[in-house]
Design a protein around this motif. Structure first.
Motif, PDB file in Angstrom:
ATOM      1  N   ASP A 165      78.640  98.304  83.030  1.00 45.15           N
ATOM      2  CA  ASP A 165      77.291  98.165  82.478  1.00 45.15           C
ATOM      3  C   ASP A 165      76.777  99.462  81.878  1.00 45.15           C
ATOM      4  O   ASP A 165      75.890  99.442  81.007  1.00 45.15           O
ATOM      5  N   ALA A 166      77.327 100.600  82.288  1.00 40.15           N
ATOM      6  CA  ALA A 166      76.986 101.871  81.657  1.00 40.15           C
ATOM      7  C   ALA A 166      77.815 102.088  80.394  1.00 40.15           C
ATOM      8  O   ALA A 166      77.305 102.586  79.380  1.00 40.15           O
ATOM      9  N   ALA A 167      79.088 101.709  80.446  1.00 41.86           N
ATOM     10  CA  ALA A 167      79.975 101.936  79.303  1.00 41.86           C
ATOM     11  C   ALA A 167      79.518 101.181  78.058  1.00 41.86           C
ATOM     12  O   ALA A 167      79.666 101.673  76.937  1.00 41.86           O
ATOM     13  N   VAL A 168      78.952  99.988  78.251  1.00 39.09           N
ATOM     14  CA  VAL A 168      78.527  99.208  77.087  1.00 39.09           C
ATOM     15  C   VAL A 168      77.379  99.879  76.343  1.00 39.09           C
ATOM     16  O   VAL A 168      77.100  99.557  75.182  1.00 39.09           O
ATOM     17  N   ARG A 169      76.726 100.832  76.969  1.00 38.85           N
ATOM     18  CA  ARG A 169      75.598 101.512  76.337  1.00 38.85           C
ATOM     19  C   ARG A 169      76.002 102.788  75.613  1.00 38.85           C
ATOM     20  O   ARG A 169      75.155 103.458  75.013  1.00 38.85           O
ATOM     21  N   LEU A 170      77.276 103.129  75.667  1.00 38.96           N
ATOM     22  CA  LEU A 170      77.745 104.336  74.990  1.00 38.96           C
ATOM     23  C   LEU A 170      78.086 104.041  73.539  1.00 38.96           C
ATOM     24  O   LEU A 170      78.756 103.058  73.227  1.00 38.96           O
ATOM     25  N   ASP A 171      77.649 104.918  72.664  1.00 35.60           N
ATOM     26  CA  ASP A 171      77.977 104.830  71.242  1.00 35.60           C
ATOM     27  C   ASP A 171      78.160 106.259  70.745  1.00 35.60           C
ATOM     28  O   ASP A 171      77.237 106.878  70.230  1.00 35.60           O
ATOM     29  N   LEU A 172      79.365 106.773  70.915  1.00 32.37           N
ATOM     30  CA  LEU A 172      79.634 108.182  70.626  1.00 32.37           C
ATOM     31  C   LEU A 172      79.755 108.425  69.135  1.00 32.37           C
ATOM     32  O   LEU A 172      80.490 107.726  68.440  1.00 32.37           O
ATOM     33  N   ARG A 173      79.046 109.430  68.657  1.00 29.77           N
ATOM     34  CA  ARG A 173      79.085 109.816  67.246  1.00 29.77           C
ATOM     35  C   ARG A 173      79.692 111.194  67.041  1.00 29.77           C
ATOM     36  O   ARG A 173      80.093 111.531  65.931  1.00 29.77           O
ATOM     37  N   GLN A 174      79.695 112.005  68.099  1.00 31.11           N
ATOM     38  CA  GLN A 174      80.255 113.353  68.009  1.00 31.11           C
ATOM     39  C   GLN A 174      81.756 113.272  68.255  1.00 31.11           C
ATOM     40  O   GLN A 174      82.198 112.888  69.330  1.00 31.11           O
ATOM     41  N   ASN A 175      82.542 113.646  67.261  1.00 27.54           N
ATOM     42  CA  ASN A 175      83.983 113.468  67.369  1.00 27.54           C
ATOM     43  C   ASN A 175      84.702 114.648  68.019  1.00 27.54           C
ATOM     44  O   ASN A 175      85.777 114.489  68.576  1.00 27.54           O
ATOM     45  N   ARG A 176      84.116 115.849  67.930  1.00 31.61           N
ATOM     46  CA  ARG A 176      84.774 117.021  68.490  1.00 31.61           C
ATOM     47  C   ARG A 176      84.340 117.203  69.942  1.00 31.61           C
ATOM     48  O   ARG A 176      83.987 116.248  70.630  1.00 31.61           O
ATOM     49  N   MET A 177      84.359 118.449  70.428  1.00 26.80           N
ATOM     50  CA  MET A 177      84.099 118.670  71.847  1.00 26.80           C
ATOM     51  C   MET A 177      82.658 118.383  72.238  1.00 26.80           C
ATOM     52  O   MET A 177      82.349 118.189  73.414  1.00 26.80           O
ATOM     53  N   ALA A 178      81.738 118.338  71.256  1.00 28.94           N
ATOM     54  CA  ALA A 178      80.339 118.047  71.572  1.00 28.94           C
ATOM     55  C   ALA A 178      80.139 116.635  72.086  1.00 28.94           C
ATOM     56  O   ALA A 178      79.059 116.306  72.581  1.00 28.94           O
ATOM     57  N   HIS A 179      81.176 115.807  71.999  1.00 30.77           N
ATOM     58  CA  HIS A 179      81.034 114.443  72.528  1.00 30.77           C
ATOM     59  C   HIS A 179      80.753 114.463  74.031  1.00 30.77           C
ATOM     60  O   HIS A 179      80.130 113.542  74.560  1.00 30.77           O
ATOM     61  N   ALA A 180      81.209 115.522  74.727  1.00 29.24           N
ATOM     62  CA  ALA A 180      80.976 115.587  76.174  1.00 29.24           C
ATOM     63  C   ALA A 180      79.491 115.683  76.482  1.00 29.24           C
ATOM     64  O   ALA A 180      78.991 115.042  77.409  1.00 29.24           O
ATOM     65  N   THR A 181      78.772 116.478  75.698  1.00 31.13           N
ATOM     66  CA  THR A 181      77.321 116.554  75.857  1.00 31.13           C
ATOM     67  C   THR A 181      76.679 115.226  75.490  1.00 31.13           C
ATOM     68  O   THR A 181      75.739 114.769  76.162  1.00 31.13           O
ATOM     69  N   GLU A 182      77.196 114.588  74.452  1.00 32.43           N
ATOM     70  CA  GLU A 182      76.656 113.302  74.020  1.00 32.43           C
ATOM     71  C   GLU A 182      76.821 112.238  75.102  1.00 32.43           C
ATOM     72  O   GLU A 182      75.922 111.418  75.336  1.00 32.43           O
ATOM     73  N   SER A 213      93.451 126.688  77.905  1.00 29.49           N
ATOM     74  CA  SER A 213      92.692 127.221  79.030  1.00 29.49           C
ATOM     75  C   SER A 213      91.404 127.902  78.598  1.00 29.49           C
ATOM     76  O   SER A 213      90.363 127.679  79.184  1.00 29.49           O
ATOM     77  N   LEU A 214      91.484 128.737  77.556  1.00 27.84           N
ATOM     78  CA  LEU A 214      90.273 129.440  77.115  1.00 27.84           C
ATOM     79  C   LEU A 214      89.707 128.859  75.824  1.00 27.84           C
ATOM     80  O   LEU A 214      88.504 128.680  75.690  1.00 27.84           O
ATOM     81  N   MET A 215      90.579 128.552  74.860  1.00 25.07           N
ATOM     82  CA  MET A 215      90.083 128.129  73.553  1.00 25.07           C
ATOM     83  C   MET A 215      89.287 126.831  73.626  1.00 25.07           C
ATOM     84  O   MET A 215      88.276 126.676  72.934  1.00 25.07           O
ATOM     85  N   ASN A 216      89.703 125.885  74.466  1.00 24.92           N
ATOM     86  CA  ASN A 216      88.919 124.661  74.607  1.00 24.92           C
ATOM     87  C   ASN A 216      87.532 124.966  75.140  1.00 24.92           C
ATOM     88  O   ASN A 216      86.548 124.339  74.744  1.00 24.92           O
ATOM     89  N   SER A 217      87.451 125.928  76.037  1.00 25.64           N
ATOM     90  CA  SER A 217      86.147 126.293  76.589  1.00 25.64           C
ATOM     91  C   SER A 217      85.258 126.906  75.520  1.00 25.64           C
ATOM     92  O   SER A 217      84.062 126.611  75.444  1.00 25.64           O
ATOM     93  N   VAL A 218      85.832 127.762  74.682  1.00 24.62           N
ATOM     94  CA  VAL A 218      85.068 128.352  73.585  1.00 24.62           C
ATOM     95  C   VAL A 218      84.624 127.269  72.610  1.00 24.62           C
ATOM     96  O   VAL A 218      83.478 127.251  72.146  1.00 24.62           O
ATOM     97  N   ASN A 219      85.528 126.332  72.292  1.00 22.08           N
ATOM     98  CA  ASN A 219      85.166 125.232  71.398  1.00 22.08           C
ATOM     99  C   ASN A 219      84.030 124.399  71.971  1.00 22.08           C
ATOM    100  O   ASN A 219      83.124 123.967  71.252  1.00 22.08           O
ATOM    101  N   ILE A 220      84.088 124.150  73.269  1.00 18.93           N
ATOM    102  CA  ILE A 220      83.019 123.399  73.932  1.00 18.93           C
ATOM    103  C   ILE A 220      81.693 124.122  73.771  1.00 18.93           C
ATOM    104  O   ILE A 220      80.674 123.522  73.425  1.00 18.93           O
ATOM    105  N   LEU A 221      81.703 125.417  74.022  1.00 17.12           N
ATOM    106  CA  LEU A 221      80.469 126.188  73.936  1.00 17.12           C
ATOM    107  C   LEU A 221      79.926 126.192  72.513  1.00 17.12           C
ATOM    108  O   LEU A 221      78.733 125.957  72.284  1.00 17.12           O
ATOM    109  N   VAL A 222      80.780 126.423  71.527  1.00 14.33           N
ATOM    110  CA  VAL A 222      80.339 126.439  70.130  1.00 14.33           C
ATOM    111  C   VAL A 222      79.793 125.092  69.709  1.00 14.33           C
ATOM    112  O   VAL A 222      78.712 124.994  69.112  1.00 14.33           O
ATOM    113  N   ASP A 223      80.508 124.013  70.042  1.00 12.82           N
ATOM    114  CA  ASP A 223      80.042 122.683  69.653  1.00 12.82           C
ATOM    115  C   ASP A 223      78.762 122.306  70.356  1.00 12.82           C
ATOM    116  O   ASP A 223      77.910 121.610  69.801  1.00 12.82           O
ATOM    117  N   THR A 224      78.602 122.753  71.596  1.00 12.62           N
ATOM    118  CA  THR A 224      77.361 122.474  72.324  1.00 12.62           C
ATOM    119  C   THR A 224      76.172 123.163  71.665  1.00 12.62           C
ATOM    120  O   THR A 224      75.104 122.587  71.515  1.00 12.62           O
TER     121      THR A 224
END
Length: 227
Positions: A165-182, A213-224
């Motif tokens: 019932d929560a999943a049906v309400r998701l409509d992700l538009r952010q394709n890169r790492m910012a999708h986690a915040t979305e 290990s590090l680059m994904n974290s940097v990408n997450i921070l930048v996209d956020t």
């Protein structure tokens, strides 16, 4: 050794991009606990899709590389439209997540009637991300909490349990790492009950060699920040 119960009413949703070297082993271990798995191959240039199929996963393929957020949305849509799964579990293809942790999270969702369970590597001391990575991730978590109004300790962990019932309400538009915040923002807006659960994220030689290990974290921070 205590055996982890098989999770028949939950589907793993795994974004897949150029993980041919490890995906069969990851799926072999995961399917011992979660027999139902959909991998969304995001236009890999290696043999990831073929090896995922050989390991027993349903494979959906993107014709073009669209990003992890889009792969998750495709996988969740498949599960919601093609199955009667009660729970969806987002799970990484690179061997950093443990099926045992995912199973504990599903069981907790059942026992406590939770709609969302977020995995957190910062609720105990098992995970050792390294100081710089930890600082970058903590900064991303702080930004996410400011943006969403949530109070999470690890907003960008790819291991999550999401009730139907929560999943049906998701409509992700952010394709890169910012999708986690979305995801956090959209799930928070549902008003459905949630919790965090301690998990052990495994930083393997393979993931470190890929620079995750590090680059994904940097990408997450930048996209956020740019979201």
């Amino acid at each position: 050794m205590t055996l982890t119960p098989v999770q028949e009413d939950a589907w793993l949703v795994i974004p897949l991009y150029e993980e041919a070297r490890v995906v069969e082993d990851v799926l072999r271990e995961a399917r011992a606990v979660f027999p139902h798995v959909v991998c969304v191959d995001d236009a890999s240039r290696d043999h990831s899709a073929e090896r995922a199929r050989a390991a027993g996963a349903v494979v959906v393929q993107h014709p073009f590389n669209l990003g992890q957020g889009a792969a998750l949305q495709t996988g969740m849509r498949y599960v919601l439209e093609a199955t009667d799964a009660a729970y969806l579990v987002t799970f990484d293809a690179d061997g950093q997540h443990r099926p045992q942790d995912a199973a504990e999270m599903v069981q907790r969702a059942r026992d406590e009637r939770l709609a969302i369970v977020f995995g957190s590597r910062f609720l105990d001391r098992r995970t050792r991300p390294g100081l710089l990575k930890k600082l970058v991730l903590k900064a991303a978590v702080w930004l996410t909490n400011q943006q969403t109004g949530m109070k999470l300790t690890d907003a960008h962990n790819g291991l999550r349990v999401i009730r139907r019932d929560a999943a049906v309400r998701l409509d992700l538009r952010q394709n890169r790492m910012a999708h986690a915040t979305e995801i956090v923002l959209q799930l928070g807006r549902t008003g459905l009950p949630w919790a965090e659960h301690p998990v052990h994220v495994l930083y393997t030689d393979y993931s470190r060699a890929k620079g995750q290990s590090l680059m994904n974290s940097v990408n997450i921070l930048v996209d956020t920040i740019l979201k």
